[in-house]
Design a protein around this motif. Structure first.
Motif, mmCIF file in Angstrom:
data_model
loop_
_atom_site.group_PDB
_atom_site.id
_atom_site.type_symbol
_atom_site.label_atom_id
_atom_site.label_comp_id
_atom_site.label_asym_id
_atom_site.label_seq_id
_atom_site.Cartn_x
_atom_site.Cartn_y
_atom_site.Cartn_z
ATOM 1 N N VAL A 174 21.910 0.165 27.541
ATOM 2 C CA VAL A 174 22.842 1.268 27.325
ATOM 3 C C VAL A 174 22.802 2.217 28.520
ATOM 4 O O VAL A 174 23.838 2.659 29.027
ATOM 5 C CB VAL A 174 22.494 2.009 26.014
ATOM 6 C CG1 VAL A 174 23.301 3.287 25.890
ATOM 7 C CG2 VAL A 174 22.748 1.102 24.824
ATOM 8 N N ILE A 175 21.573 2.497 29.013
ATOM 9 C CA ILE A 175 21.444 3.404 30.160
ATOM 10 C C ILE A 175 22.159 2.832 31.381
ATOM 11 O O ILE A 175 22.917 3.529 32.067
ATOM 12 C CB ILE A 175 19.951 3.665 30.469
ATOM 13 C CG1 ILE A 175 19.329 4.478 29.333
ATOM 14 C CG2 ILE A 175 19.794 4.396 31.794
ATOM 15 C CD1 ILE A 175 17.824 4.577 29.407
ATOM 16 N N VAL A 176 21.934 1.544 31.638
ATOM 17 C CA VAL A 176 22.574 0.924 32.807
ATOM 18 C C VAL A 176 24.096 0.984 32.676
ATOM 19 O O VAL A 176 24.807 1.342 33.619
ATOM 20 C CB VAL A 176 22.090 -0.534 32.982
ATOM 21 C CG1 VAL A 176 22.917 -1.254 34.020
ATOM 22 C CG2 VAL A 176 20.630 -0.563 33.367
ATOM 23 N N PHE A 177 24.595 0.645 31.484
ATOM 24 C CA PHE A 177 26.048 0.669 31.270
ATOM 25 C C PHE A 177 26.602 2.068 31.508
ATOM 26 O O PHE A 177 27.606 2.241 32.188
ATOM 27 C CB PHE A 177 26.385 0.214 29.839
ATOM 28 C CG PHE A 177 26.515 -1.265 29.707
ATOM 29 C CD1 PHE A 177 25.469 -2.095 30.058
ATOM 30 C CD2 PHE A 177 27.684 -1.834 29.240
ATOM 31 C CE1 PHE A 177 25.582 -3.467 29.946
ATOM 32 C CE2 PHE A 177 27.809 -3.209 29.124
ATOM 33 C CZ PHE A 177 26.752 -4.015 29.474
ATOM 34 N N PHE A 178 25.935 3.074 30.939
ATOM 35 C CA PHE A 178 26.433 4.438 31.106
ATOM 36 C C PHE A 178 26.366 4.863 32.557
ATOM 37 O O PHE A 178 27.298 5.466 33.081
ATOM 38 C CB PHE A 178 25.635 5.412 30.214
ATOM 39 C CG PHE A 178 26.341 5.705 28.938
ATOM 40 C CD1 PHE A 178 27.236 6.762 28.853
ATOM 41 C CD2 PHE A 178 26.150 4.900 27.818
ATOM 42 C CE1 PHE A 178 27.913 7.018 27.677
ATOM 43 C CE2 PHE A 178 26.820 5.140 26.647
ATOM 44 C CZ PHE A 178 27.710 6.203 26.570
ATOM 45 N N ILE A 218 28.622 -6.288 36.274
ATOM 46 C CA ILE A 218 28.618 -6.343 34.810
ATOM 47 C C ILE A 218 29.973 -6.808 34.297
ATOM 48 O O ILE A 218 30.051 -7.578 33.333
ATOM 49 C CB ILE A 218 28.225 -4.965 34.231
ATOM 50 C CG1 ILE A 218 26.754 -4.701 34.517
ATOM 51 C CG2 ILE A 218 28.492 -4.903 32.734
ATOM 52 C CD1 ILE A 218 26.296 -3.304 34.201
ATOM 53 N N GLU A 219 31.041 -6.380 34.969
ATOM 54 C CA GLU A 219 32.371 -6.838 34.548
ATOM 55 C C GLU A 219 32.498 -8.348 34.693
ATOM 56 O O GLU A 219 33.012 -9.030 33.799
ATOM 57 C CB GLU A 219 33.462 -6.140 35.369
ATOM 58 C CG GLU A 219 33.778 -4.739 34.885
ATOM 59 C CD GLU A 219 34.531 -3.920 35.937
ATOM 60 O OE1 GLU A 219 34.708 -2.717 35.704
ATOM 61 O OE2 GLU A 219 34.919 -4.494 36.969
ATOM 62 N N VAL A 220 32.011 -8.877 35.817
ATOM 63 C CA VAL A 220 32.058 -10.338 36.010
ATOM 64 C C VAL A 220 31.260 -11.033 34.911
ATOM 65 O O VAL A 220 31.743 -11.973 34.265
ATOM 66 C CB VAL A 220 31.495 -10.732 37.394
ATOM 67 C CG1 VAL A 220 31.250 -12.222 37.468
ATOM 68 C CG2 VAL A 220 32.448 -10.316 38.485
ATOM 69 N N ALA A 221 30.027 -10.553 34.689
ATOM 70 C CA ALA A 221 29.154 -11.227 33.725
ATOM 71 C C ALA A 221 29.740 -11.145 32.313
ATOM 72 O O ALA A 221 29.779 -12.137 31.587
ATOM 73 C CB ALA A 221 27.765 -10.610 33.772
ATOM 74 N N SER A 233 29.042 -4.881 44.960
ATOM 75 C CA SER A 233 28.549 -5.622 43.800
ATOM 76 C C SER A 233 27.089 -5.933 44.084
ATOM 77 O O SER A 233 26.683 -6.004 45.240
ATOM 78 C CB SER A 233 29.338 -6.914 43.597
ATOM 79 O OG SER A 233 28.964 -7.863 44.565
ATOM 80 N N TRP A 234 26.307 -6.100 43.032
ATOM 81 C CA TRP A 234 24.866 -6.291 43.248
ATOM 82 C C TRP A 234 24.604 -7.560 44.047
ATOM 83 O O TRP A 234 23.779 -7.580 44.952
ATOM 84 C CB TRP A 234 24.124 -6.311 41.908
ATOM 85 C CG TRP A 234 24.052 -4.958 41.286
ATOM 86 C CD1 TRP A 234 24.319 -3.770 41.905
ATOM 87 C CD2 TRP A 234 23.709 -4.646 39.935
ATOM 88 N NE1 TRP A 234 24.157 -2.736 41.019
ATOM 89 C CE2 TRP A 234 23.783 -3.242 39.807
ATOM 90 C CE3 TRP A 234 23.343 -5.406 38.827
ATOM 91 C CZ2 TRP A 234 23.503 -2.591 38.605
ATOM 92 C CZ3 TRP A 234 23.059 -4.756 37.637
ATOM 93 C CH2 TRP A 234 23.138 -3.363 37.529
ATOM 94 N N GLY A 235 25.311 -8.627 43.681
ATOM 95 C CA GLY A 235 25.126 -9.871 44.411
ATOM 96 C C GLY A 235 25.502 -9.708 45.871
ATOM 97 O O GLY A 235 24.804 -10.164 46.770
#
Lengths: 333, 326
Positions: free
Chosen positions: A33-37, A114-117, A275-277
């Protein structure tokens, strides 16, 4: 009801109760939840507060090709030579030789990843459960054809052909962003990954449906004249949701890694979109360059930060899914 | 059984044709000029045209594909655009490397997963079990390339326990041999093992926990069998069908992971060959790529048939022939 306390509690409420008292589930769930926010709400807020975006370039953030380190104040200036006053705080320093804000890129990069995943997982689970249900329920020739297609998708060497596919597919479709809902390139990559991960849920669902279809309640429904669609919708489908949640969280974790894999092949999300990747690949280098023997500092901040972000988020998702599985099926182990 | 195997091989052949056809179609849409492989970058249009003709890439794509199929039926996979060497000899050189990584890694994976899975199933819901489980689930989030690079930097450069990257053939002369082979592959094997360990350890744990409450285990215990005997005779053999099926399904995934492991440790396997065939400045070395795709598909199909046969032999309740195509 006179006495609510005695009212029966349903399957989902019981599971929720168990989940709420599971420390591992609470810890991993909160982290998610923290990461998403942070990524979806925090990123634009921080960008507004700082007054620059994830792609803003600071010429003063790089000295002799070395980016500034953690918690540095950088004088505002840009390459266009306009006179700008004030300084900006770079919480995680600058992102390599370009001179962008690493912390903002981390937050915005989380959005894209996160959107991709999420997108790939949703697509994969939808295709997989639809085909798995059809194969399991109809059986016979349909089952045979779907099984062949499943094996075909499993045997398809996606990464071997990623470079060619990336050149033909992703460039052409990366401009679709669902009216700006997602970052450029996210949608095409999510669809692409989703098309290749559906076999895993499909196999699970097929086995489950094969078993469910022989259960007495399905037989009873068939006996009182329920149609095939009604049986699938009201008697079979609800039983599939609990078995799909845990693999879906693992698919979420796997697709986050695949996003990085694609970036390492140079066919991921456009390197200019954070993006992280992409952040990781920009430091480790593309696979094709690795062979040249260039040395990589793995302990450098710019490698550790996106790696940790992926590790924590994907790990928390997998762990959370595992705890959900336990909560949904307390008799199981 | 025999009919089943024949049917599986036939559908498998169909799959190889479908996969190679798709590969051809995908690469047909990529703008590339393989003729430059022969002429070099400084060339005239006429030379380029002649080179394209020499390679046969000026023909329509379906003719090229039919030509490939014709060759494949005679056991000939064509020649590389870049080097002119036959694809089959490129693959013959690279396949042992990848096979060493994947097979050795799979053995290490099964041993480790059995140790962890059975270990935690024997002490369910203890602190040991829960900690191990949580750690293992987080392992899903480890990318093989990152794990490989970290292992390399720790065990090759910081604490020099392992030899530097590269490959040493098992049957090589001089300094190479079984010992050097294993030493060079130890870190790739560990990387491979860590990649798939989470899922395997978890499945084994669940299965063993279920099996330990089965009537035949209770009966064996009632007759006085020791826990070690119960495990060895009544539990572990029943894991064979599951493990065989899982390993077969993961062959494709493993070969994909091998690309990253080969890159991290600079091993000249088929993943490296496929990557090199795609990164030239001039275009794509299609014959090599199609050759690798064919090898991967063949490996997937063979391992699935073998896994089905092993599963049927190990568990008589599984009737192979009644399964559909899959």
């Amino acid at each position: 009801m006179a006495n609510d306390r005695l009212a029966g509690r349903g399957y989902w409420r019981l599971a929720w109760g168990r989940l709420r008292h599971d420390p591992l589930a609470v810890a991993s769930g909160s982290l998610l939840v923290i990461v998403f926010f942070a990524c979806f709400v925090g990123a634009p807020l921080l960008a507004a507060a700082l007054g620059h975006g994830p792609d803003t370039i600071f010429s003063n953030a790089v000295h002799d090709f070395r980016p500034v380190g953690l918690w540095t104040r950088v004088p505002n200036a840009n390459y266009t030579g306009e006179h700008v006053t004030g300084t900006t705080l770079m919480v995680l320093g600058a992102d390599g030789t370009v001179g962008r804000d690493e912390f903002l890129r981390l937050l915005y990069g989380g959005r894209a990843t996160i959107e991709v995943a999420l997108g790939a997982t949703l697509i994969g689970v939808t295709i997989g459960s639809a085909l798995g249900t059809l194969a399991g329920y109809l059986g016979g020739r349909v089952d045979g054809v779907i099984a062949w297609v499943t094996n075909f998708a499993l045997a398809f060497p996606v990464l071997l052909m990623a470079i060619a596919l990336g050149a033909t597919v992703s460039d052409r479709y990366s401009r679709y962003t669902l009216n700006g809902l997602v970052e450029p390139g996210v949608l095409s990559l999510a669809v692409f990954l989703g098309v290749f991960i559906w076999p895993y849920p499909a196999r699970l669902v097929r086995v489950q449906v094969l078993e469910l279809r022989e259960r007495p309640f399905v037989e009873a429904a068939r006996m009182i004249g329920s149609g095939r669609r009604r049986i699938l919708r009201t008697h079979i489908f609800p039983h599939l949701i609990p078995i799909l949640i845990p693999p879906a969280t693992i698919m979420f974790a796997t697709t986050m890694l695949l996003e990085a894999s694609f970036s390492m092949l140079g066919v991921g999300i456009d390197p200019n979109t954070a993006s992280w990747g992409g952040m990781l690949a920009s430091q480790i280098g593309w696979l094709t360059a690795l062979a040249s023997g260039e040395s990589i500092s793995l302990t450098s901040r710019l490698v550790v930060v996106p790696s940790l972000a992926v590790l924590l988020t994907a790990g928390a998702a997998a762990l959370f899914g595992e705890q959900i599985r336990k909560a949904l099926d307390p008799t199981g182990v | 059984m025999a009919g089943y195997i024949v049917r599986r091989i036939l559908t498998g052949l169909l799959m190889i044709f479908a996969l190679t056809l798709i590969t051809y179609l995908v690469f047909a849409t990529v703008p590339a000029d393989p003729g430059i492989y022969l002429t070099g970058l400084r060339t005239t249009p006429a030379q380029l045209k002649a080179a394209d003709h020499a390679l046969g890439v000026d023909r329509p794509i379906y003719i090229q594909y039919l030509h490939f199929v014709q060759g494949m039926l005679q056991g000939n996979l064509g020649t590389s655009y870049a080097s002119g060497t036959p694809v089959s000899s490129i693959i013959r050189a690279a396949l042992p490397v990848t096979a060493s990584i994947v097979i050795g890694g799979a053995v290490l994976l099964v041993v480790t997963a059995l140790l962890i899975g059975v270990g935690s199933a024997l002490r369910p819901h203890t602190l040991f079990d829960r900690t191990l489980n949580a750690l293992i689930m987080c392992g899903v989030a480890l990318h093989p390339l990152v794990v490989g690079l970290i292992l390399q930097s720790v065990f090759v450069y910081t604490i020099p326990l392992a030899p530097t990257s590269g490959y040493c053939p098992l049957t090589g002369q001089g300094s190479c041999g079984a010992h050097a082979w294993a030493a060079h592959l130890a870190l790739p094997w560990i990387t491979f093992m860590l990649f798939l360990l989470p899922l395997y350890a978890r499945v084994i744990r669940t299965q063993v926990l279920g099996l330990l409450t089965e009537p035949h285990v209770v009966a064996a215990r009632a007759k006085g069998a020791s826990e070690a005997r119960v495990l060895r005779v009544h539990v572990l053999p029943l894991l064979i069908p599951t493990l065989a099926t899982m390993l077969a399904i993961d062959v494709s995934t493993s070969l994909m992971a091998a690309i990253y492991i080969e890159a991290a440790f600079a091993l000249p396997g088929i993943g490296t060959q496929a990557l090199q065939a795609q990164v030239g400045f001039v275009g794509l070395d299609l014959p090599v790529i199609v050759g690798v795709v064919t090898v991967v598909a063949t490996a997937v199909i063979i391992s699935n048939v073998v896994a089905d046969i092993i599963a049927a032999k190990a568990d008589p309740r599984i009737v192979v022939a009644r399964r559909t195509f899959s």
